[in-house]
Design an enzyme around this catalytic site. Structure first.
Site, PDB file in Angstrom:
ATOM      1  CG  ASP A  16      -1.870   1.208   1.255  1.00  0.00           C
ATOM      2  OD1 ASP A  16      -2.356   1.596   0.173  1.00  0.00           O
ATOM      3  OD2 ASP A  16      -2.122   1.764   2.338  1.00  0.00           O
ATOM      4  CB  SER A  17       0.197   4.819  -0.492  1.00  0.00           C
ATOM      5  OG  SER A  17      -0.886   4.940   0.408  1.00  0.00           O
ATOM      6  CE1 TYR A  48       2.181   5.645  -3.476  1.00  0.00           C
ATOM      7  CE2 TYR A  48       0.985   3.755  -4.365  1.00  0.00           C
ATOM      8  CZ  TYR A  48       2.149   4.308  -3.879  1.00  0.00           C
ATOM      9  OH  TYR A  48       3.291   3.534  -3.812  1.00  0.00           O
ATOM     10  N   GLY A  49      -3.606   8.939  -3.551  1.00  0.00           N
ATOM     11  CA  GLY A  49      -4.958   9.331  -3.975  1.00  0.00           C
ATOM     12  C   GLY A  49      -5.081  10.617  -4.771  1.00  0.00           C
ATOM     13  CB  CYS A  79      -3.261   0.348  -2.525  1.00  0.00           C
ATOM     14  SG  CYS A  79      -3.406   2.064  -3.051  1.00  0.00           S
ATOM     15  CG  ASN A  80      -9.742   0.363  -1.921  1.00  0.00           C
ATOM     16  OD1 ASN A  80     -10.658  -0.350  -2.294  1.00  0.00           O
ATOM     17  ND2 ASN A  80      -9.279   0.334  -0.689  1.00  0.00           N
ATOM     18  CB  THR A  81      -5.399   4.586  -5.024  1.00  0.00           C
ATOM     19  OG1 THR A  81      -6.097   5.155  -3.916  1.00  0.00           O
ATOM     20  CG2 THR A  81      -5.103   5.650  -6.040  1.00  0.00           C
ATOM     21  CD  GLU A 159       0.167   7.170   6.239  1.00  0.00           C
ATOM     22  OE1 GLU A 159       1.271   7.227   6.794  1.00  0.00           O
ATOM     23  OE2 GLU A 159      -0.201   6.187   5.550  1.00  0.00           O
ATOM     24  CB  CYS A 191      -9.383   4.591   1.078  1.00  0.00           C
ATOM     25  SG  CYS A 191      -7.713   5.094   1.554  1.00  0.00           S
ATOM     26  CB  THR A 192      -6.416  -0.157   2.737  1.00  0.00           C
ATOM     27  OG1 THR A 192      -5.379   0.588   2.090  1.00  0.00           O
ATOM     28  CG2 THR A 192      -6.974  -1.213   1.803  1.00  0.00           C
ATOM     29  CG  HIS A 193      -4.619   5.188   4.624  1.00  0.00           C
ATOM     30  ND1 HIS A 193      -4.120   4.615   3.480  1.00  0.00           N
ATOM     31  CD2 HIS A 193      -3.548   5.728   5.270  1.00  0.00           C
ATOM     32  CE1 HIS A 193      -2.806   4.822   3.426  1.00  0.00           C
ATOM     33  NE2 HIS A 193      -2.435   5.490   4.509  1.00  0.00           N
TER      34      HIS A 193
HETATM   35  N1  DGL Z   1      -4.722   3.246   1.192  1.00  0.00           N
HETATM   36  C1  DGL Z   1      -4.785   3.543  -0.195  1.00  0.00           C
HETATM   37  C2  DGL Z   1      -6.097   3.196  -0.814  1.00  0.00           C
HETATM   38  O1  DGL Z   1      -6.687   2.205  -0.405  1.00  0.00           O
HETATM   39  C3  DGL Z   1      -4.107   4.798  -0.678  1.00  0.00           C
HETATM   40  C4  DGL Z   1      -4.357   6.063   0.056  1.00  0.00           C
HETATM   41  C5  DGL Z   1      -3.473   7.173  -0.474  1.00  0.00           C
HETATM   42  O2  DGL Z   1      -2.254   6.964  -0.525  1.00  0.00           O
HETATM   43  O3  DGL Z   1      -4.010   8.233  -0.889  1.00  0.00           O
HETATM   44  O4  DGL Z   1      -6.570   3.816  -1.727  1.00  0.00           O
END
Ligand code: DGL
Length: 272
Positions: A16-17, A48-49, A79-81, A159, A191-193
């Site tokens: 993931d990011s 990444y988003g 990571c969903n992105t 984060e 989003c996994t965050h």
């Molecule tokens: N956790 C990631 C996701 O599921 C990326 C979040 C990010 O880096 O913006 O999309």
């Protein structure tokens, strides 16, 4: 499995990011405690988003190649992105190694959960703009209505470890108001965050809305795939994950303790 050096003892690579993918690591560990996990968090380049598709595809390739050095038997895109915009890049780089992305698992779980057919999806700017969730949900059932909302500030809040913080409550209220008024009965954390902020999100939308966290669905899918291909690790001993980050390993260490409820094992700094 076709690859020569791959055995049931080979690790599962997850990336993931940043820290978001730890929500997936936790679920995979719970479902498959003997599996060796190599986790890469691209802490130098998170988030990444808000980035372009070209950049996200480049990062996805770099992340995959870092994990491929460890000859994994499977890659989980936590990571969903990346799952929304670059899953094909990861699949191509992996060759015959199976790849599982969080997005499809989340879409399947949402379709199986909703009762009124109205599904909310929250995610990064890139994931929401890609329309990948609406597409995946409507591929499964075209009658389902999907309402999406980008929540870019949730990633830095997670984060920072702002799990139960007034700033998170304020921002959650701002982001989730419209989607709640659409009458959704199911909300996908796309989003996994976001599972890190789940209690504030649940509190904001109310208990009648079912929250979907794709981490468990992905862990189940991974277990099924390994079982079906005879690639489950036969060791009875629980394995400790090996962690790789591209920047600030100390910060990662304190967040790891907060989210995983365990001392962080060794962490390695890698260059991207
Ligand atoms: N956790 C990631 C996701 O599921 C990326 C979040 C990010 O880096 O913006 O999309």
């Amino acid at each position: 499995m076709p690859h020569q050096n791959i055995t049931p003892e080979s690790p599962i690579g997850i990336f993931d990011s940043g820290i978001g993918g730890l929500t997936v690591v936790k679920a995979v560990q719970a479902a498959l405690p003997s599996e060796k996990i190599i986790y890469f968090g691209d802490t130098a380049r998170v988030p990444y988003g808000p980035k372009s598709q070209v950049t996200i595809r480049k990062y996805a390739l770099d992340d995959t190649l870092i994990l491929m050095r460890y000859q994994p038997k499977m890659i989980i895109v936590a990571c969903n992105t990346v799952s929304a915009l670059a899953l094909d890049v990861v699949e191509k780089a992996c060759g015959d190694i199976p790849v599982i992305g969080v997005l499809k698992a989340g879409a399947e779980l949402a379709v199986g959960t909703t009762r009124n057919g109205r599904i909310g999806v929250i995610g990064t700017q890139a994931t929401v703009c890609s329309n990948a969730y609406a597409f995946a949900i409507n591929q499964l059932d075209e009658k389902k209505k999907v309402f999406s909302q980008a929540c870019p500030l949730f990633v830095p809040l997670a984060e920072e470890g702002f799990i139960d913080h007034p700033a998170t409550r304020l921002i959650a209220g701002e982001y989730l108001d419209r989607i709640t008024r659409e009458g959704v009965d199911t909300l996908v954390l796309g989003c996994t965050h976001y599972p890190i902020l789940k209690s504030v999100i649940q509190e904001t939308v109310g208990n009648e809305i079912r929250i979907i966290d794709s981490a468990e669905a992905v862990a189940q899918k991974s277990a099924e795939l390994l079982r079906a291909s005879g690639m489950l690790n036969p060791s009875p001993a629980p394995a400790v994950p090996h962690l790789l980050v591209s920047d600030l390993p100390q910060k990662f260490s304190s967040l790891y303790q907060l989210f995983m409820g365990a001392e962080m094992p060794d962490v390695e700094l890698v260059e991207v």
